[in-house]
Write an enzyme that holds these catalytic residues in place. Structure first.
Site, PDB file in Angstrom:
ATOM      1  N   GLY A 128       0.860  -1.180   0.000  1.00 44.07           N
ATOM      2  CA  GLY A 128       0.000   0.000   0.000  1.00 44.07           C
ATOM      3  C   GLY A 128       0.891   1.223   0.000  1.00 44.07           C
ATOM      4  O   GLY A 128       2.046   1.153   0.409  1.00 44.07           O
TER       5      GLY A 128
ATOM      6  N   THR B 114       2.566   4.983   0.813  1.00 45.50           N
ATOM      7  CA  THR B 114       3.032   5.577   2.063  1.00 45.50           C
ATOM      8  C   THR B 114       1.880   6.285   2.770  1.00 45.50           C
ATOM      9  O   THR B 114       1.128   7.024   2.146  1.00 45.50           O
ATOM     10  CB  THR B 114       4.135   6.612   1.767  1.00 45.50           C
ATOM     11  OG1 THR B 114       4.977   6.070   0.775  1.00 45.50           O
ATOM     12  CG2 THR B 114       4.938   6.919   2.998  1.00 45.50           C
ATOM     13  N   GLY B 115       1.746   6.026   4.063  1.00 44.47           N
ATOM     14  CA  GLY B 115       0.691   6.676   4.838  1.00 44.47           C
ATOM     15  C   GLY B 115      -0.644   5.962   4.759  1.00 44.47           C
ATOM     16  O   GLY B 115      -1.653   6.495   5.202  1.00 44.47           O
ATOM     17  N   SER B 116      -0.650   4.737   4.224  1.00 41.59           N
ATOM     18  CA  SER B 116      -1.934   4.044   4.112  1.00 41.59           C
ATOM     19  C   SER B 116      -2.270   3.248   5.364  1.00 41.59           C
ATOM     20  O   SER B 116      -3.328   2.658   5.458  1.00 41.59           O
ATOM     21  CB  SER B 116      -1.915   3.116   2.893  1.00 41.59           C
ATOM     22  OG  SER B 116      -0.877   2.177   3.017  1.00 41.59           O
ATOM     23  N   GLY B 117      -1.364   3.225   6.338  1.00 43.93           N
ATOM     24  CA  GLY B 117      -1.670   2.582   7.610  1.00 43.93           C
ATOM     25  C   GLY B 117      -0.999   1.240   7.824  1.00 43.93           C
ATOM     26  O   GLY B 117      -1.346   0.524   8.763  1.00 43.93           O
ATOM     27  N   LYS B 118      -0.030   0.896   6.977  1.00 49.03           N
ATOM     28  CA  LYS B 118       0.622  -0.411   7.086  1.00 49.03           C
ATOM     29  C   LYS B 118       1.350  -0.564   8.427  1.00 49.03           C
ATOM     30  O   LYS B 118       1.153  -1.546   9.143  1.00 49.03           O
ATOM     31  CB  LYS B 118       1.656  -0.605   5.956  1.00 49.03           C
ATOM     32  CG  LYS B 118       1.096  -0.470   4.564  1.00 49.03           C
ATOM     33  CD  LYS B 118       2.146  -0.777   3.515  1.00 49.03           C
ATOM     34  CE  LYS B 118       3.326   0.166   3.527  1.00 49.03           C
ATOM     35  NZ  LYS B 118       3.097   1.507   3.037  1.00 49.03           N
ATOM     36  N   SER B 119       2.184   0.432   8.745  1.00 46.23           N
ATOM     37  CA  SER B 119       2.967   0.336   9.987  1.00 46.23           C
ATOM     38  C   SER B 119       2.066   0.318  11.209  1.00 46.23           C
ATOM     39  O   SER B 119       2.305  -0.413  12.164  1.00 46.23           O
ATOM     40  CB  SER B 119       3.947   1.499  10.083  1.00 46.23           C
ATOM     41  OG  SER B 119       4.889   1.420   9.046  1.00 46.23           O
TER      42      SER B 119
ATOM     43  N   GLU C 124       9.286  -3.144   6.193  1.00 49.98           N
ATOM     44  CA  GLU C 124      10.231  -2.820   5.116  1.00 49.98           C
ATOM     45  C   GLU C 124      11.660  -3.276   5.426  1.00 49.98           C
ATOM     46  O   GLU C 124      12.573  -2.466   5.554  1.00 49.98           O
ATOM     47  CB  GLU C 124      10.217  -1.319   4.827  1.00 49.98           C
ATOM     48  CG  GLU C 124       8.873  -0.893   4.260  1.00 49.98           C
ATOM     49  CD  GLU C 124       8.917   0.501   3.658  1.00 49.98           C
ATOM     50  OE1 GLU C 124       9.949   0.855   3.088  1.00 49.98           O
ATOM     51  OE2 GLU C 124       7.907   1.201   3.772  1.00 49.98           O
TER      52      GLU C 124
END
Lengths: 321, 286
Positions: B41, B43-48, B175
Site C-alpha cells: 500500500g 506511504t501513509g496508508s496505515g501499514k505500519s 520494510e
C-alpha cells in the site's frame, strides 16, 4: 506524548496580538521590575488589579492562566508555609496546640488512606489535598483524648501572614505576566523580538542572531525528537522492554536503551541540518534579510509609555513612603 | 488462529481536536503456521500502524485485536490485568529504521537484549546470538563490534538478528529490505523464506517491491487510505484492475510477459512466476 504543544500560543485578536514582540518583551520587563520594587500588601494588590485588567482587555481567559499556575502550586505552598511558620514578628494572630495522641494517630492514618484512594475521583485534586491537610490540622488542635505521643505549638503572626500573602501574590503576578507573553506571541515572533532586543549586546561580542538561531532550532526540533523518542520506545517495547513495569535495576537499563539511540539520532540530525544549512550558503554572523519583519505601531508606543508610567509611580511610592 | 482483528479502528489525536483516522474497520485473521504474507500500500496508508497492533504496541481505538487468545481493546491496559510482554515474544516485530533500537556497546549485547528481557539465560542467549548472526549473513566476528560503526545495511541485519534471537512464532518485518543492495535484499528474503519453509512459521513483510510480493508471498494484503482493500492471492491481485487506484505497480515479470504476448501476438497458457519459467514458456512457443 503527541499532546504536548510547544509554546502555549492561542490565537486571538485583542490588542495583545497586535503588539510587536519587542514592545511586549520590554513591557513585561518593566512590569516585572515594578512588581519587585513594591513592598506592601496593599500596593501589590493594586498591581494584581492592573494585571487582571490587562487580562480582561486582552481577552485572555483566567482559567487558562490558572492552568499555567498549576506547576508552581507546590512552590507557592512551600513559600506560604515557611513564611507562616518562621516569621515570628508583629501581632500574634492565631495560637493553638497541636497534640498527637494514640487515638488521633489511627484516625489520621485512616483519613490519609481515604484521601489516597478517593483522590482520583475528584477533578480538584489540589483543593482536595488542601482540605484534607486542613482537616487533619483541625483535628490535631481540637480533639485530643487518650495518652499524648507528642505535642507542638502553632503560632501565626501578622507579619508572617502578610509576608506569605505578599510573596504569593508577587509570584502569581510574575507567572501571569510571562504567561500572557507566551500565550499571545508565536515562538518565532518571540524569538525575532528577543534577537532585536539583544542586538546591542553585539558591542560586547555577543551575537544575538546566533543565539536566536539556536533557540529557534531547539524549538523546532522538540516535536521531532518527541516523535523519535516515541518510535524508539515502541521499538524497544517490541524487544520486551516494559517502560511502565519492572524493577529499579531494569528501569535504568530501559532508560539507557532509550537515551543512547536518542543521542545518536540527535547528533545525526544536527549533522544533517548543518550540512543542509551550509548547502544553502548559511554563514554564521553574516547579515541576513528576513521573510517576516517587525513593525512598530502606535499601540506599542502607548503600551510602553503606560508601563514606564507604572514603573515611575511605583518608584515614587517606594521613595515617598 | 494466532491473530484476529475485529472491526478495528485506530485514530491518532491531533492538535486541533480532530482525529486522524489511520485504520478504518479492519477485519483480518492471521494463521500461526505456514503463511507468507506481504502487506503493501502507498506511504501513509496505515501499514505500519496495522503491524504495531499485531504485538499490542498500540491499542485499537474501537474494536478488538485478539493475539494468541488474549483480547486487546482500548481499555485493556487500564484494567492492568493483562500482561502484554509475553505476546511481544511470540510476535516479533522488526522496525523499519534500525537506528531506533540499537544502543549497546557490542552487537552481541544488542542481540541478546531481547531474549534476556524475556527471561532467557545469558549462556543460551549468547548461543542464539552466534546462530542468528550467521543467519542474517554476517560473520561471528561482527558480534564484538560496536553497532554504531556498521553500515546501514549491517545495522538492519543486526536489528533483524535481535528479533530472530527472541525466537518468535510469527515474524513481522516493516520494510526489511529498504536501503539494501540487490544481493543483500535477496539474501534476506531467502532467509525469511527459509524461516517460513523450514520452521513453518508465519512471516509478514511490509514492502514496496511488487517483485517480492509476486515471487514469495502466499497471501497479500493491500492497504489503501486506512482500509484493508484486498486480502488474497498475489496472482489474482495483479490480474484485477484496481492496481492503479491503489497506487501499486505490476511486477516486472508480468509486464515482460504481457509485452511479449502483445508483440508476438500469442497467449501463454500460464503466467510465469520466475524468469526461468518464462524461458520455458517462450521455448515451447518457438
Amino acid at each position: 506524548m503527541k499532546n504536548i504543544i510547544i509554546g502555549q500560543f492561542i490565537p486571538g485578536t485583542s490588542f495583545l496580538y497586535k503588539m510587536d514582540p519587542r514592545s511586549k518583551i520590554i513591557a513585561l520587563m518593566l512590569l516585572m521590575v515594578s512588581t519587585f520594587i513594591l513592598s506592601s500588601v496593599s500596593h501589590i494588590l493594586i498591581m494584581l488589579g492592573v494585571v487582571l485588567v490587562i487580562l480582561k482587555i486582552g481577552g485572555i481567559p483566567v482559567t487558562r492562566i490558572a492552568r499555567g499556575l498549576k506547576p508552581i502550586m507546590i512552590l507557592l505552598l512551600f513559600t506560604f508555609t515557611f513564611q507562616i511558620i518562621f516569621i515570628k514578628t508583629g501581632n500574634l494572630v492565631f495560637d493553638t496546640d497541636l497534640t498527637l495522641t494514640y487515638i488521633t494517630l489511627p484516625i489520621i492514618l485512616l483519613i490519609v488512606i481515604f484521601w489516597y484512594f478517593t483522590k482520583r475521583y475528584t477533578r480538584f485534586k489540589f483543593l482536595y489535598l488542601l482540605i484534607t491537610v486542613f482537616g487533619i490540622l483541625t483535628l490535631l488542635s481540637l480533639y485530643n483524648p487518650g495518652s499524648i505521643i507528642s505535642s507542638s505549638h502553632l503560632e501565626i503572626y501578622q507579619d508572617g501572614l502578610e509576608g506569605a500573602f505578599f510573596i504569593m501574590i508577587r509570584l502569581i503576578i510574575i507567572v501571569t505576566l510571562s504567561t500572557i507573553l507566551t500565550l499571545t506571541t508565536k515562538p518565532t515572533d518571540l524569538n525575532l523580538g528577543l534577537e532585536k532586543i539583544l542586538k546591542p549586546l553585539g558591542i560586547i561580542r555577543i551575537n544575538a542572531e546566533e543565539i536566536a538561531m539556536i533557540i529557534s532550532i531547539a524549538l523546532r526540533y522538540i516535536p521531532t525528537l518527541l516523535d523519535e523518542a516515541n518510535k524508539i520506545m515502541l521499538a524497544q517495547a517490541s524487544r520486551g522492554v516494559d517502560f511502565s513495569e519492572g524493577k529499579f535495576k531494569d528501569k535504568i537499563m530501559q532508560i539507557i536503551s532509550l537515551l543512547v539511540p536518542m543521542f545518536i539520532i540527535s547528533f545525526k540530525r544536527s549533522d544533517d541540518l548543518a550540512n543542509a544549512m551550509e548547502a544553502r550558503s548559511f554563514v554564521p554572523g553574516k547579515r541576513r534579510t528576513r521573510l517576516h519583519t517587525l513593525s512598530w505601531h502606535n499601540i506599542d508606543t502607548s503600551v510602553i509609555v503606560f508601563c514606564v508610567l507604572v514603573l515611575a509611580s511605583v518608584i515614587t511610592v517606594r521613595i515617598m513612603l | 488462529m494466532a491473530i484476529k482483528f475485529e472491526q478495528v479502528n485506530f485514530s491518532y489525536p491531533s492538535f486541533d481536536g480532530t482525529n486522524f483516522s489511520a485504520l478504518k474497520d479492519i477485519n483480518l485473521e492471521i494463521n500461526e503456521f505456514g503463511e507468507f504474507i506481504t502487506l503493501i500500500g502507498e506511504t501513509g496508508s496505515g501499514k505500519s500502524t496495522l503491524v504495531q497492533h499485531m504485538n499490542a504496541l498500540v491499542r485499537p481505538t474501537t474494536g478488538s485485536v485478539t493475539i494468541y487468545g488474549i483480547k486487546i481493546e482500548n481499555d485493556t491496559k487500564k484494567k492492568g490485568k493483562v500482561k502484554l510482554n509475553p505476546l511481544r515474544q511470540r510476535v516479533g516485530l522488526v522496525f523499519q529504521f534500525p537506528e531506533y533500537q540499537l544502543f549497546e556497546e557490542t552487537v552481541l549485547k544488542d542481540i541478546i537484549f531481547g531474549p534476556k528481557n524475556f527471561g532467557v539465560s545469558n549462556e543460551d542467549a549468547i548461543k542464539r546470538a552466534k546462530e542468528v548472526i550467521k543467519h542474517v549473513g554476517l560473520d561471528e566476528e561482527y558480534l564484538k563490534r560496536s553497532p554504531f560503526n556498521l553500515s546501514g545495511g549491517e545495522k538492519k541485519r543486526v536489528s533483524i538478528a535481535g528479533i530472530l534471537a527472541m525466537e518468535p512464532d510469527i515474524l513481522v518485518l516493516d520494510e526489511p529490505t529498504s536501503g539494501l543492495d540487490p544481493k543483500g535484499r535477496d539474501d534476506l528474503l531467502k532467509l525469511f523464506t527459509d524461516i517460513h519453509r523450514k520452521l513453518n512459521k508465519t512471516v509478514i513483510i511490509i514492502t514496496h517491491d511488487m517483485n517480492t510480493v509476486y515471487k514469495y508471498a502466499s497471501r497479500v494484503l493491500v492497504m489503501n487510505d486506512g482500509s484493508l482493500v484486498y486480502d488474497g492471492k498475489p496472482t489474482e491481485l495483479f490480474s484485477t484492475n484496481n492496481i492503479e487506484n491503489w497506487n501499486l505497480d505490476i511486477p516486472d515479470i508480468i509486464s515482460i510477459t504481457r509485452q511479449l504476448e502483445e508483440r508476438l501476438n500469442i497467449k501463454f497458457n500460464s503466467q510465469p512466476k520466475t524468469i526461468e519459467d518464462l524461458f520455458i514458456l517462450v521455448k515451447e512457443v518457438i
